[in-house]
Design a protein around this motif. Sequence first.
Motif, PDB file in Angstrom:
ATOM      1  N   SER A 129       0.461  -1.457   0.701  1.00 34.41           N
ATOM      2  CA  SER A 129       0.246   0.330   0.119  1.00 34.41           C
ATOM      3  C   SER A 129       0.556   1.137  -0.270  1.00 34.41           C
ATOM      4  O   SER A 129       1.709   1.135   0.771  1.00 34.41           O
ATOM      5  CB  SER A 129      -1.374  -0.346   1.261  1.00 34.41           C
ATOM      6  OG  SER A 129      -1.291   0.648   1.630  1.00 34.41           O
ATOM      7  N   THR A 130       0.169   2.318  -0.416  1.00 32.01           N
ATOM      8  CA  THR A 130       0.975   3.347   0.094  1.00 32.01           C
ATOM      9  C   THR A 130       0.906   4.066   0.981  1.00 32.01           C
ATOM     10  O   THR A 130       1.317   5.009   1.283  1.00 32.01           O
ATOM     11  CB  THR A 130       0.363   4.365  -1.440  1.00 32.01           C
ATOM     12  OG1 THR A 130      -1.067   4.882  -1.185  1.00 32.01           O
ATOM     13  CG2 THR A 130       0.556   4.375  -2.966  1.00 32.01           C
ATOM     14  N   LEU A 131       0.295   3.234   1.766  1.00 29.10           N
ATOM     15  CA  LEU A 131       0.566   3.459   3.380  1.00 29.10           C
ATOM     16  C   LEU A 131      -0.260   4.958   3.264  1.00 29.10           C
ATOM     17  O   LEU A 131       0.183   5.765   4.736  1.00 29.10           O
ATOM     18  CB  LEU A 131       1.786   3.935   3.993  1.00 29.10           C
ATOM     19  CG  LEU A 131       2.250   2.000   4.024  1.00 29.10           C
ATOM     20  CD1 LEU A 131       3.755   3.029   4.473  1.00 29.10           C
ATOM     21  CD2 LEU A 131       1.245   1.346   4.909  1.00 29.10           C
ATOM     22  N   VAL A 237      -5.632  -5.336  -4.311  1.00 31.70           N
ATOM     23  CA  VAL A 237      -5.341  -3.838  -4.792  1.00 31.70           C
ATOM     24  C   VAL A 237      -5.942  -3.091  -4.801  1.00 31.70           C
ATOM     25  O   VAL A 237      -5.309  -2.806  -3.029  1.00 31.70           O
ATOM     26  CB  VAL A 237      -7.070  -4.527  -5.709  1.00 31.70           C
ATOM     27  CG1 VAL A 237      -6.230  -5.655  -6.390  1.00 31.70           C
ATOM     28  CG2 VAL A 237      -7.932  -5.402  -4.170  1.00 31.70           C
ATOM     29  N   THR A 238      -6.422  -1.855  -4.269  1.00 28.69           N
ATOM     30  CA  THR A 238      -6.624  -0.463  -3.796  1.00 28.69           C
ATOM     31  C   THR A 238      -8.129  -0.997  -3.522  1.00 28.69           C
ATOM     32  O   THR A 238      -9.061  -2.143  -3.786  1.00 28.69           O
ATOM     33  CB  THR A 238      -6.390   0.471  -4.387  1.00 28.69           C
ATOM     34  OG1 THR A 238      -6.760   1.464  -3.567  1.00 28.69           O
ATOM     35  CG2 THR A 238      -7.080   1.188  -5.825  1.00 28.69           C
ATOM     36  N   SER A 239      -8.582   0.152  -2.660  1.00 29.51           N
ATOM     37  CA  SER A 239     -10.042  -0.018  -1.907  1.00 29.51           C
ATOM     38  C   SER A 239     -10.994   0.680  -2.225  1.00 29.51           C
ATOM     39  O   SER A 239     -12.810   0.660  -1.825  1.00 29.51           O
ATOM     40  CB  SER A 239      -9.978   0.100  -0.141  1.00 29.51           C
ATOM     41  OG  SER A 239      -8.848  -0.240   0.170  1.00 29.51           O
ATOM     42  N   ARG A 271       3.748  -2.020 -12.718  1.00 26.63           N
ATOM     43  CA  ARG A 271       2.646  -1.915 -11.549  1.00 26.63           C
ATOM     44  C   ARG A 271       3.692  -1.926 -10.197  1.00 26.63           C
ATOM     45  O   ARG A 271       4.919  -1.933  -9.848  1.00 26.63           O
ATOM     46  CB  ARG A 271       2.262  -3.434 -10.922  1.00 26.63           C
ATOM     47  CG  ARG A 271       1.891  -3.942  -9.991  1.00 26.63           C
ATOM     48  CD  ARG A 271       1.430  -6.179  -9.659  1.00 26.63           C
ATOM     49  NE  ARG A 271       0.460  -5.247  -9.520  1.00 26.63           N
ATOM     50  CZ  ARG A 271      -0.765  -6.446  -8.774  1.00 26.63           C
ATOM     51  NH1 ARG A 271      -1.368  -7.276  -9.350  1.00 26.63           N
ATOM     52  NH2 ARG A 271      -1.293  -5.443  -7.798  1.00 26.63           N
ATOM     53  N   VAL A 272       3.348  -1.728  -9.515  1.00 27.95           N
ATOM     54  CA  VAL A 272       4.132  -0.595  -7.876  1.00 27.95           C
ATOM     55  C   VAL A 272       3.381  -1.580  -7.394  1.00 27.95           C
ATOM     56  O   VAL A 272       1.763  -1.395  -6.551  1.00 27.95           O
ATOM     57  CB  VAL A 272       4.338   0.934  -8.183  1.00 27.95           C
ATOM     58  CG1 VAL A 272       2.931   1.360  -8.132  1.00 27.95           C
ATOM     59  CG2 VAL A 272       4.911   1.513  -6.860  1.00 27.95           C
ATOM     60  N   GLY A 273       4.590  -2.314  -5.569  1.00 28.75           N
ATOM     61  CA  GLY A 273       3.670  -2.709  -5.079  1.00 28.75           C
ATOM     62  C   GLY A 273       3.546  -3.906  -4.994  1.00 28.75           C
ATOM     63  O   GLY A 273       3.388  -4.323  -6.375  1.00 28.75           O
TER      64      GLY A 273
HETATM   65  P1  IMP Z   1      -3.237   1.858  -1.765  1.00 28.72           P
HETATM   66  O1  IMP Z   1      -4.942   2.260  -2.198  1.00 28.72           O
HETATM   67  O2  IMP Z   1      -2.238   3.070  -1.382  1.00 28.72           O
HETATM   68  O3  IMP Z   1      -4.131   0.937  -0.322  1.00 28.72           O
HETATM   69  O4  IMP Z   1      -2.632   0.690  -2.357  1.00 28.72           O
HETATM   70  C1  IMP Z   1      -2.801  -0.502  -2.885  1.00 28.72           C
HETATM   71  C2  IMP Z   1      -2.490  -1.016  -3.589  1.00 28.72           C
HETATM   72  O5  IMP Z   1      -2.724  -0.227  -5.026  1.00 28.72           O
HETATM   73  C3  IMP Z   1      -0.753  -0.440  -4.037  1.00 28.72           C
HETATM   74  O6  IMP Z   1       0.130  -1.984  -4.824  1.00 28.72           O
HETATM   75  C4  IMP Z   1      -0.450   0.870  -4.785  1.00 28.72           C
HETATM   76  O7  IMP Z   1       0.939   0.126  -4.655  1.00 28.72           O
HETATM   77  C5  IMP Z   1      -1.607   0.309  -5.526  1.00 28.72           C
HETATM   78  N1  IMP Z   1      -1.654   2.082  -5.848  1.00 28.72           N
HETATM   79  C6  IMP Z   1      -2.407   2.543  -5.398  1.00 28.72           C
HETATM   80  N2  IMP Z   1      -2.497   3.888  -6.338  1.00 28.72           N
HETATM   81  C7  IMP Z   1      -1.637   3.844  -7.019  1.00 28.72           C
HETATM   82  C8  IMP Z   1      -2.023   4.627  -7.698  1.00 28.72           C
HETATM   83  O8  IMP Z   1      -1.832   5.868  -7.996  1.00 28.72           O
HETATM   84  N3  IMP Z   1      -1.093   4.016  -8.797  1.00 28.72           N
HETATM   85  C9  IMP Z   1      -0.256   2.877  -9.620  1.00 28.72           C
HETATM   86  N4  IMP Z   1      -0.450   1.784  -7.978  1.00 28.72           N
HETATM   87  C10 IMP Z   1      -1.899   2.745  -6.501  1.00 28.72           C
END
Ligand code: IMP
Length: 422
Positions: A129-131, A237-239, A271-273
Motif C-alpha cells: 500500500s501507499t500507506l 488491489v486498492t479499496s 505495477r507498483v506494490g
Molecule cells: P493503497 O490504495 O494505497 O492501499 O495501495 C494498494 C495497492 O494499489 C498498492 O499495490 C499500491 O501500490 C497500488 N496503488 C495505489 N494507488 C496507486 C496509484 O495511483 N498508482 C499505482 N498504484 C497504486
Amino acid sequence: MNKADVLLGLQWGDEGKGKIVDVLTPKYDIIARFQGGPNAGHTLEFNGIKHVLHTIPSGIFHPTAINIVGNGVVIDPVIFKKELDALTNMGVDFKSKLLISKRAHLILPTHRLLDAASEASKGKNKIGSTLKGIGPTYMDKTGRNGLRVGDIESPDFKEKYNVLVEKHKQLLAFHQYEYNLAELEPAWFTAIDALKQLTFIDSEHYVNDAIKKGKKILAEGAQGSLLDIDFGSYPFVTSSNTVCAGACNGLGIAPNKIGGVIGIFKAYCTRVGSGPFPTELDNETGEKIRQIGREFGATTGRARRTGWLDIPALKYAIDINGVTELMMMKADVLSDFANIDICTHYIHRGERIDYLPFSIEPSEVTPVYETVKGWNCDLTKLTAKEQLPKELSDYVKYIEKAVGVPITIVSIGPDRTQTIHM
Ligand code: IMP
C-alpha cells in the motif's frame, strides 16, 4: 441527450491519466475525480514545469474549467492543503473553480496509522500500500463509521472525530502498534480549517444539473482497472472501484448518462506494490524500461515493476469499462528496442486462453508472446501522425485489431505538446 465522459486507467495505475486530462480539459466545462485519494499521483508537464496532483482534479491549471472532488474520493486534509499551497505559490486561483463533495470521506491521522499497522501485520503478504490511509478510510465508509466533508460544518465535528479516533485506538492497541497521535493532530486540524476556504457542495445535484444544462463533463479516474476492488488482482488491489461504474457511484451519475469511456494504457505495463504481474520483466530489459520510462512512483518514489503489454488484461479492462476509445502512453520509452514482445494469450492449466482468469498468479498463467519489430528512432519531436515510423503505426494497428477499439492518441513524451492525435 448530453452525457458525461469517463477517463480511466486500464492497467495497474500510472498510465498517464493526468497528462491526458490536462490535454483534454479545453474541451470540457467540468473535470471531476470520482474515487481514490492521495494514493494517486497525477503528473502534468507544461512550460517546462512538472506538477504532481494527488487529490485535486487534473483540470485545475486551465482558466475556466470547474474541478470537482466527488463523493467517491477520500481526502487527507493535510495532503490536500499541501496541494492548495503549491497552487497558491504558482498563482493558480483555485477558490472559484475547485468544489468538494460534502459526501467525500475524510482520512484521519489514525487511518494512516491503521494502514501502516495493517501492512506491518501482513508481513511478506503485504499489499504494498501507499500507506496513505486509503483502505482503513473506505473500511470506515462501508462500516458506516466515517467522517465526511459535510461533517466539518457540524457543531459536533470534534466530538464525531473523537468517537472515531477512540475506535481506531482500540484497533491500534490490537495491532500493538506504537504511535504518537498528538504529533499528528495539530496539522490535521489546521488543514481542516484550510479546507473551509473552499466550497462544499452536493456534487450529485451539481453534476446532474450540469448534465441537464448541456455542460461537458469529464470524470477522472485514479489508479487502474487491474487495481479495482472487485475486478483487480484481489487482494493486491486498492479499496475503491476504479472502473467505469465507479464514476456512477463516485459522482452520482446514472449509467445511461455515461457517454464516451476513454481508456488510458501504456505501450508496456507497470505495477507498483505487491501482487501478480504475468508479463513482468524481472531482468535487464525490465530495468531498461524502468530507467528510460523513469518508472518511479509519483507518490511514494518506489521503483515500479515493468513488463510487456498484456493484451488479455487489456481486453478484460476494455470489457469491464465499456471503453469507446483508447489512448496509448509512453510510446517514446520503447524507442530504443529492436524488438518488442506483446502478450497475446496465456497458458492456463494447460489450455490457451485470451481472457483474465480468477487468478493470474504465476502458478496459474504463463504468458504467450508475439514479437514485433521496434521503431528504433526518437519520437519526442514528432508533431503529426503522418510522421510516425511505420513500425509504431503497425504496433498501434496490431493493438486496435487485437482489442477492437480505436487508439485516438499516442503520447510521445510527458509534455502537453508531445501528443499525437490519430
Ligand atoms: P493503497 O490504495 O494505497 O492501499 O495501495 C494498494 C495497492 O494499489 C498498492 O499495490 C499500491 O501500490 C497500488 N496503488 C495505489 N494507488 C496507486 C496509484 O495511483 N498508482 C499505482 N498504484 C497504486
